[in-house]
Design a protein around this motif. Structure first.
Motif, PDB file in Angstrom:
ATOM      1  N   MET A   1       0.853  -1.199   0.000  1.00  0.00           N
ATOM      2  CA  MET A   1       0.000   0.000   0.000  1.00  0.00           C
ATOM      3  C   MET A   1       0.889   1.250   0.000  1.00  0.00           C
ATOM      4  N   PRO A   2       0.794   2.091  -1.026  1.00  0.00           N
ATOM      5  CA  PRO A   2       1.641   3.287  -1.076  1.00  0.00           C
ATOM      6  C   PRO A   2       1.330   4.233   0.080  1.00  0.00           C
ATOM      7  N   ILE A   3       2.337   4.932   0.548  1.00  0.00           N
ATOM      8  CA  ILE A   3       2.103   5.851   1.661  1.00  0.00           C
ATOM      9  C   ILE A   3       1.386   7.100   1.146  1.00  0.00           C
ATOM     10  N   ALA A   4       0.669   7.768   2.049  1.00  0.00           N
ATOM     11  CA  ALA A   4      -0.094   8.965   1.674  1.00  0.00           C
ATOM     12  C   ALA A   4       0.860  10.010   1.111  1.00  0.00           C
ATOM     13  N   GLY A   5       0.436  10.650   0.044  1.00  0.00           N
ATOM     14  CA  GLY A   5       1.260  11.691  -0.561  1.00  0.00           C
ATOM     15  C   GLY A   5       2.216  11.165  -1.608  1.00  0.00           C
ATOM     16  N   SER A   6       2.323   9.838  -1.714  1.00  0.00           N
ATOM     17  CA  SER A   6       3.247   9.289  -2.710  1.00  0.00           C
ATOM     18  C   SER A   6       2.544   9.023  -4.034  1.00  0.00           C
ATOM     19  N   LEU A   7       1.254   9.264  -4.050  1.00  0.00           N
ATOM     20  CA  LEU A   7       0.505   8.987  -5.278  1.00  0.00           C
ATOM     21  C   LEU A   7       0.206  10.274  -6.049  1.00  0.00           C
ATOM     22  N   ALA A   8       0.392  10.194  -7.344  1.00  0.00           N
ATOM     23  CA  ALA A   8       0.019  11.331  -8.200  1.00  0.00           C
ATOM     24  C   ALA A   8      -1.460  11.221  -8.562  1.00  0.00           C
ATOM     25  N   ILE A   9      -1.911  10.009  -8.795  1.00  0.00           N
ATOM     26  CA  ILE A   9      -3.316   9.779  -9.163  1.00  0.00           C
ATOM     27  C   ILE A   9      -3.831   8.584  -8.369  1.00  0.00           C
ATOM     28  N   GLU A  10      -5.020   8.718  -7.857  1.00  0.00           N
ATOM     29  CA  GLU A  10      -5.674   7.587  -7.201  1.00  0.00           C
ATOM     30  C   GLU A  10      -7.147   7.638  -7.577  1.00  0.00           C
ATOM     31  N   THR A  11      -7.624   6.589  -8.215  1.00  0.00           N
ATOM     32  CA  THR A  11      -9.049   6.578  -8.574  1.00  0.00           C
ATOM     33  C   THR A  11      -9.733   5.416  -7.891  1.00  0.00           C
ATOM     34  N   ASN A  12     -10.979   5.625  -7.571  1.00  0.00           N
ATOM     35  CA  ASN A  12     -11.746   4.611  -6.869  1.00  0.00           C
ATOM     36  C   ASN A  12     -13.056   4.356  -7.615  1.00  0.00           C
ATOM     37  N   THR A  13     -13.086   3.220  -8.302  1.00  0.00           N
ATOM     38  CA  THR A  13     -14.262   2.803  -9.106  1.00  0.00           C
ATOM     39  C   THR A  13     -14.925   3.967  -9.854  1.00  0.00           C
ATOM     40  N   LEU A  14     -14.110   4.639 -10.608  1.00  0.00           N
ATOM     41  CA  LEU A  14     -14.598   5.749 -11.425  1.00  0.00           C
ATOM     42  C   LEU A  14     -15.442   5.178 -12.558  1.00  0.00           C
ATOM     43  N   ARG A  15     -16.626   5.732 -12.708  1.00  0.00           N
ATOM     44  CA  ARG A  15     -17.577   5.151 -13.676  1.00  0.00           C
ATOM     45  C   ARG A  15     -18.196   6.266 -14.512  1.00  0.00           C
ATOM     46  N   LYS A  16     -18.384   5.963 -15.796  1.00  0.00           N
ATOM     47  CA  LYS A  16     -19.052   6.935 -16.660  1.00  0.00           C
ATOM     48  C   LYS A  16     -19.993   6.210 -17.611  1.00  0.00           C
ATOM     49  N   THR A  17     -21.210   6.658 -17.612  1.00  0.00           N
ATOM     50  CA  THR A  17     -22.181   6.117 -18.561  1.00  0.00           C
ATOM     51  C   THR A  17     -22.721   7.261 -19.409  1.00  0.00           C
ATOM     52  N   PHE A  18     -22.990   6.954 -20.668  1.00  0.00           N
ATOM     53  CA  PHE A  18     -23.667   7.902 -21.564  1.00  0.00           C
ATOM     54  C   PHE A  18     -25.001   7.247 -21.924  1.00  0.00           C
ATOM     55  N   GLY A  19     -26.044   7.652 -21.261  1.00  0.00           N
ATOM     56  CA  GLY A  19     -27.331   6.984 -21.457  1.00  0.00           C
ATOM     57  C   GLY A  19     -27.214   5.546 -20.965  1.00  0.00           C
ATOM     58  N   ASN A  20     -27.512   4.598 -21.845  1.00  0.00           N
ATOM     59  CA  ASN A  20     -27.418   3.179 -21.463  1.00  0.00           C
ATOM     60  C   ASN A  20     -26.023   2.611 -21.694  1.00  0.00           C
ATOM     61  N   LYS A  21     -25.182   3.398 -22.382  1.00  0.00           N
ATOM     62  CA  LYS A  21     -23.860   2.884 -22.738  1.00  0.00           C
ATOM     63  C   LYS A  21     -22.858   3.138 -21.604  1.00  0.00           C
ATOM     64  N   VAL A  22     -22.196   2.070 -21.213  1.00  0.00           N
ATOM     65  CA  VAL A  22     -21.182   2.209 -20.165  1.00  0.00           C
ATOM     66  C   VAL A  22     -19.836   2.441 -20.842  1.00  0.00           C
ATOM     67  N   ALA A  23     -19.271   3.632 -20.648  1.00  0.00           N
ATOM     68  CA  ALA A  23     -17.973   3.948 -21.265  1.00  0.00           C
ATOM     69  C   ALA A  23     -16.833   3.501 -20.354  1.00  0.00           C
ATOM     70  N   VAL A  24     -16.977   3.758 -19.075  1.00  0.00           N
ATOM     71  CA  VAL A  24     -15.975   3.343 -18.085  1.00  0.00           C
ATOM     72  C   VAL A  24     -16.730   2.650 -16.955  1.00  0.00           C
ATOM     73  N   ARG A  25     -16.425   1.364 -16.756  1.00  0.00           N
ATOM     74  CA  ARG A  25     -17.236   0.575 -15.833  1.00  0.00           C
ATOM     75  C   ARG A  25     -16.872   0.823 -14.377  1.00  0.00           C
TER      76      ARG A  25
END
Lengths: 308, 278
Positions: A1-25
């Motif tokens: 587990m990286p220590i706090a502050g050592s991460l440039a990007i951290e994403t947590n179940t990022l999701r994007k839908t366009f209508g019924n279409k799931v672009a990012v699950r």
């Protein structure tokens, strides 16, 4: 587990839908500060949408992300982020110098800083001679170069590069590779989306493979790549028991014309395989471990995933 | 805030390079030349006719001047819509906006900066063209309309209403759809204005109501009619029916409504742009 502050990007179940279409699950990934991070996936995998979400251009349907320890949507964090869009375009009446001056000012640089940095970054991308040329006279490759310069001029801590070498000739690709390494050397993190896997392989520290907006595999390109080593062994006469004995390290052994080919999961077992053959009194003439190229890994991972 | 002004400046420069602006300026210059020639000969003929009283002579010249201002108003409207119609939708479609929207600038600053840039360009256009007609009236015809500055400001308001509406629909639709909607709305207001005037002459309250409703949906044309009214002489105001008839001239309330309309539509455009995917 990286220590706090050592991460440039951290994403947590990022999701994007366009209508019924799931672009990012459900994108969950971590990018360490100071690394060159490759973001790979087939067309339609959700790469561009993911990058747009991280840059605040597209609003996620759910999930969360932090950029440089700040909320991804923060305006202030963008002062510390640079972005080269795929197929960079801008007002074509601006000259190369004017474009850098404009983007530098938008990024918060002062007039004094711009006086130094505009010529410096034009030189960095090899466009000093074209500083007064309007963008409408630029080739696609030149637009990519000036786009790269506008992404870097404020010396951001995190740089998103979306297909930075598309449209570039081999010299241009070499230049971009060098610039990416220079950015890492000054401590910046580079998030690289590219279809040119050979470029990614020699540039990146870590890559993730995504499909339908989910990370399906991660590879650290500097350590022993798990499950990716093919070994070719040229031997003398060999007893069938000796060949069978290799199955303790791999289930994929083939013998043909005194050539054994096998694949194994770790570099650590290679000395043991060699010791096994020597102990079985097999003459070994060649012992060649071959890493799977990133392209092979890509095809294998994407193929496996579609079969599952 | 400094970023907002950077966007304003670059948008002004971008708008000032549009071919449609220069075409509209050329059209205005050609019109001014024609208009000046016409005014010159009209003045000559009027001076030759000794039996025309000065009041009528003044009114004839003022009506010609109104024709000139009306033409300039139409050019300004067309120029406003056509130069700004793709500034949001077009830059989103071409991804040009990505390089700016990822800079440390709030989305609403980006849109407002662009709005100010176009507003400045339109102000310059109206000052040049409107001023040109007034100059022709003054130097050739020897007349200055009543409330010329007031009228110019109202024409500016009319163009700002259309600019803001174009920005609003640009945050929703493609360039072509946006253009069709905004010009369609202005056409609706134009027809509504005529219906209102016809209803006023024929004493048909329902027709007047239809006209007023069209002005509520899009107040642009009503603002021109108010501008025409404030620039008319007392005699001109008494005319029943002409393109510049002011029998049913929109009230000051309509001007207030147009200003409020502009602010509300601008706020909606900012809200929509803040939330939409780019």
């Amino acid at each position: 587990m990286p220590i706090a502050g050592s991460l440039a990007i951290e994403t947590n179940t990022l999701r994007k839908t366009f209508g019924n279409k799931v672009a990012v699950r459900g994108l969950s990934l971590q990018v360490r500060r100071g690394e060159i991070f490759g973001f790979l996936g087939p067309n339609g995998a959700g790469k561009s949408t993911s990058i747009k979400m991280l840059l605040g251009l597209v609003q996620p349907s759910s999930g969360d992300a932090r950029i440089l320890d700040c909320p991804y949507s923060s305006v202030e964090v963008r002062r510390r982020v640079g972005f080269l869009p795929e197929d960079f375009r801008f007002y074509d009446w601006l000259t190369a110098s004017e474009l850098l001056d404009l983007h530098g000012r938008l990024s918060g640089l002062t007039a004094d800083q711009l006086k130094v940095r505009v010529p410096a970054y034009l030189e960095l991308v090899g466009l000093s001679a074209q500083c007064d040329l309007r963008l409408r006279g630029f080739s696609k490759g030149m637009l990519q170069r000036i786009g790269l310069a506008q992404a870097l001029i404020h010396e951001p801590e995190l740089i998103f590069l979306d297909e930075p070498t598309s449209g570039l000739d081999p010299m241009g690709r070499h230049l971009v590779r060098d610039i990416i390494r220079q950015q890492r050397a000054r401590g910046a993190t580079v998030f690289l989306n590219s279809h040119l896997l050979s470029e990614v392989e020699i540039t990146c520290d870590t890559v993730v493979f995504i499909k339908q907006g989910e990370v399906i595999a991660t590879r650290d390109l500097h350590s022993s790549p798990e499950g990716e080593i093919h070994v070719a062994i040229r031997v003398g006469p060999i007893a069938s028991e000796a060949v069978a004995g290799l199955s303790q390290w791999t289930s994929n052994v083939q013998l043909a014309d005194n050539r054994i080919t096998l694949s194994t999961s770790s570099m650590d077992v290679l000395p043991e395989i060699l010791r096994h053959l020597v102990a079985a009194r097999v003459d070994v003439y060649e012992f060649t471990p071959q890493h799977l190229s990133l392209e092979d890994s890509f095809l294998k991972i994407m193929g496996e995933d579609s079969g599952s | 805030m400094s970023q907002l002004w950077i966007i304003t400046r670059v948008t002004f420069q971008e708008a000032a390079r549009r071919k449609i602006l220069w075409t509209a300026l050329l059209a205005a210059a050609a019109f001014l030349a024609l208009f000046g020639t016409g005014m010159h000969y009209q003045v000559k003929d009027l001076l030759a006719s000794r039996n025309i009283p000065p009041v009528l002579r003044y009114q004839i010249l003022l009506t010609i001047l109104q024709v000139g201002l009306y033409a300039i108003d139409m050019l300004a409207v067309v120029m406003t819509v056509l130069t700004s119609v793709d500034t949001i939708s077009g830059e989103i479609a071409s991804a040009t906006i990505h390089a700016m929207a990822t800079k440390p600038i709030a989305r609403w600053h980006l849109l407002l900066g662009k709005w100010f840039g176009f507003a400045a360009m339109i102000a310059a256009y109206i000052a040049l063209t409107f001023g040109g007609v007034i100059a022709v009236g003054y130097f050739i015809g020897g007349i200055v309309p009543h409330g010329a500055l007031h009228g110019a400001l109202l024409v500016y308001l009319e163009c700002l209403v259309l600019l803001t509406t174009t920005f609003f629909f640009g945050t929703w639709f493609s360039t072509l759809t946006n253009g069709v909607i905004v010009l369609g709305l202005h056409g609706l207001a134009f027809i509504g204005g005529w219906l209102e005037q016809i209803g006023s002459v024929t004493k048909s309250p329902r027709l007047v109501l239809v006209g007023i409703l069209s002005s509520v949906i899009m107040p642009s044309e009503a603002i021109w009619r108010r501008a025409s009214y404030v620039m008319q002489s007392a005699i001109g105001r008494s005319l029943d029916f002409s393109p510049f008839a002011t029998r049913s001239a929109p009230s000051v309330t309509m001007v207030g409504y147009a200003a409020a309309y502009l602010l509300v539509v601008l706020a909606l455009a900012l809200y929509r742009f803040q939330r939409r995917d780019l």
